[in-house]
Design a protein around this motif. Structure first.
Motif, PDB file in Angstrom:
ATOM      1  N   ASP A 296      32.985  44.307  32.591  1.00 52.43           N
ATOM      2  CA  ASP A 296      32.805  43.442  33.769  1.00 52.43           C
ATOM      3  C   ASP A 296      31.452  42.744  33.757  1.00 52.43           C
ATOM      4  N   GLN A 311      35.368  39.150  40.200  1.00 50.55           N
ATOM      5  CA  GLN A 311      35.885  39.087  38.839  1.00 50.55           C
ATOM      6  C   GLN A 311      35.802  40.430  38.110  1.00 50.55           C
ATOM      7  N   ILE A 313      37.294  43.690  37.269  1.00 54.42           N
ATOM      8  CA  ILE A 313      38.590  44.375  37.338  1.00 54.42           C
ATOM      9  C   ILE A 313      38.681  45.555  36.377  1.00 54.42           C
ATOM     10  N   TYR A 314      37.966  45.493  35.265  1.00 55.33           N
ATOM     11  CA  TYR A 314      38.180  46.508  34.244  1.00 55.33           C
ATOM     12  C   TYR A 314      37.586  47.853  34.624  1.00 55.33           C
ATOM     13  N   ARG A 494      46.642  46.315  30.631  1.00 58.98           N
ATOM     14  CA  ARG A 494      45.802  45.142  30.384  1.00 58.98           C
ATOM     15  C   ARG A 494      45.600  44.927  28.887  1.00 58.98           C
TER      16      ARG A 494
END
Length: 538
Positions: A296, A311, A313-314, A494
């Motif tokens: 991120d 932004q 998300i990981y 993902r």
């Protein structure tokens, strides 16, 4: 046979005692010899080496198979997490000239960069490589992919033919490819005109790739553009040839065209310094960009910085994956332990029947089992219908058990439960029932006998099942994809998306590498806390 003179306890012949005496005598007077006369130590080493080579020969086919089909592909995939050759290979001249550009000044690059970029883009468009490059850079800056595609369609129609016409008007010999071949061969002109010579070599290589003969093809406009650029920059061509000398004197009066304006006409985004910053940032062949995105973060001219809050998300996906994998492992332990105990303590006939039920899910497709849970857990599914029929849930307030974390945990617990039961069952089978009877005969209650005698002996089976289930759970992506929705998917979903859909293999490799490191750290922690030596399969 005995030797009377030596005493009744002395036996002649090949006995262990006599061998030791021979060894002592040999140590005192020289090395022991084998039957063939060679030193015994050397003979034993040779025999041991032959055994090792024979064993290696037996396992070599399997070792080579595992190396080719497993180790090398995984190693290559993980290497993609830092590999970044596409920018340097597609835009070699641009990368070199951009190395001196100050990205923080927010000014556009100079004319040298635009000329190099024009030549690189021309070859990239001819080889159809500009789209791959645009896709790569689009991971870092949205819109770059369409920028490269649009420019690639127009780069061969730039107004650079104005230089072609003027050189040919000055001397018709410039139109002949033989002129260029003679001028840019192994001679001093290649050293004086490196840009032109490099473009000519690339042009020859491109014709070879296409199966064409370079001396039969029309000289492209980019050659005249490169030559004009170097001559206008003051390249000293005096003494090389009369044609070059005449061109060097004449270029000062040539009509010119701005490559910067040509690119701006193709797409005005080329006038955005951020585009050139991205090209410069990702020009090295090794980049931390993929790992930064996986954490991120992002690579900027000022270094690695955190991404905006919306932004990231990981990190959330990694936390969710670990949490849900632990929940699935815990639920498998709670549900699997009683079943394994029954299998280990029931009569063999009954235990075999129950074992068939445990193994039955292996005979059913994974997609069928997962889809069945999707049908059962939905709001109009079987479970909600039963709850409404029993009056436990109102018809207008049916439970939401699918497309969330609950649905993923339920479905994956059902799928992975046999992998927990089988290791625990194999260990419990080795626990003698007499231990519990002995504990009870000494005054222990049923619970005390179980908790202090039986359970500690079953812990190795729990450990083996937990490791197996946790590692399988943390890498699952089919079941979470079907029943997980937006809140029940794993990081593996993902990774699968970037491999199969977005084709961002570098980011997928970085995410996979981080996941591998996390699993290894947890494995190390498990070994320190529980001890991997205590894990048994029976």
């Amino acid at each position: 046979m005995t030797d009377n003179t030596a005493g009744p306890d002395h036996i002649t012949g090949p006995t262990p005692d006599n061998a030791l005496r021979d060894a002592d005598r040999a140590a005192a007077g020289g090395p022991m010899l084998a039957a063939d006369g060679t030193p015994l130590k050397k003979s034993l080493a040779r025999a041991l080496r032959r055994q090792k080579l024979r064993a290696l020969g037996l396992i070599a086919p399997l070792l080579i198979f595992v190396l080719i089909t497993f180790v090398i592909p995984i190693g290559d995939m993980l290497l993609r997490s830092i590999k970044n050759d596409i920018v340097a290979d597609t835009l070699p001249r641009t990368v070199q000239s951009l190395s001196d550009w100050d990205a923080e000044a927010q000014d556009l690059p100079g004319e040298d960069v635009w000329t190099d970029f024009y030549i690189d883009m021309w070859f990239a468009a001819e080889r159809k490589e500009h789209t791959r490059l645009g896709t790569r850079l689009n991971y870092e800056l949205t819109g770059v992919s369409s920028l490269f595609r649009k420019t690639g369609r127009r780069v061969d129609r730039f107004d650079t033919d104005i230089y072609t016409d003027q050189f040919i008007a000055l001397d018709p010999g410039w139109e002949e490819p033989q002129t260029w071949a003679a001028m840019l061969g192994d001679g001093p002109a290649s050293d004086v005109l490196p840009l032109t010579a490099g473009a000519w070599e690339d042009w020859k290589a491109f014709n070879v790739e296409e199966g064409d003969k370079v001396l039969e093809e029309d000289v492209p406009d980019l050659m005249y553009t490169a030559l004009y650029h170097e001559l206008s920059q003051g390249a000293d061509v005096s003494g090389l040839s009369d044609r070059l000398a005449a061109a060097g004197e004449a270029v000062g009066g040539f009509e010119t065209v701005s490559l910067r304006e040509q690119f701006a006409d193709a797409d005005e985004d080329w006038l955005d310094p951020e585009v050139w910053q991205i090209i410069q940032l990702y020009s090295p062949r090794v980049t931390p960009g993929y790992f930064a995105n996986a954490a991120d973060m992002q690579v900027t001219p000022d270094g690695v910085e955190a991404r905006p809050e919306n932004q990231r998300i990981y990190g959330m996906l990694f936390q969710r994956t670990l949490f849900m994998s632990l929940m699935i492992t815990g639920s498998c332990i709670l549900l699997g332990y009683p079943v394994a105990w029954l299998l280990a303590n029931l009569p063999m006939r009954t235990a075999n029947l129950l074992m068939i039920l445990v193994l039955l899910p292996f005979w059913t497709s994974l997609l069928v089992r997962t889809s069945a849970w999707k049908v059962m857990l939905q709001q109009q599914g079987v479970i909600n219908d039963v709850l409404v029929w029993l009056g436990l849930v109102a018809d207008d307030a049916r439970l939401t058990m699918i497309n969330n974390q609950f649905g993923t945990i339920v479905a994956m617990t059902h799928i992975l439960l046999p992998f927990m039961i089988l290791p625990m069952y194999s260990v419990m089978q080795t626990i003698p029932p007499s231990y519990l009877r002995a504990a009870k005969s000494l005054g222990a209650t049923n619970w005390t006998a179980f908790w202090r005698v039986y359970f500690p002996q079953s812990v190795p089976g729990i450990g083996a099942g937990s490791i197996l289930v946790f590692i399988l759970a943390i890498g699952y992506y089919i079941t979470p994809e079907i029943v997980g929705g937006n809140t029940g998917t794993f990081i593996s979903n993902r990774i699968a998306y970037h491999i199969s859909s977005s084709l961002n293999w570098g980011l997928a490799a970085a995410l996979g590498s981080i996941l591998l490191v996390v699993v290894l750290v947890l494995y190390w922690a498990y070994d320190k806390i529980v001890g991997i030596d205590n894990v048994k399969l029976g």
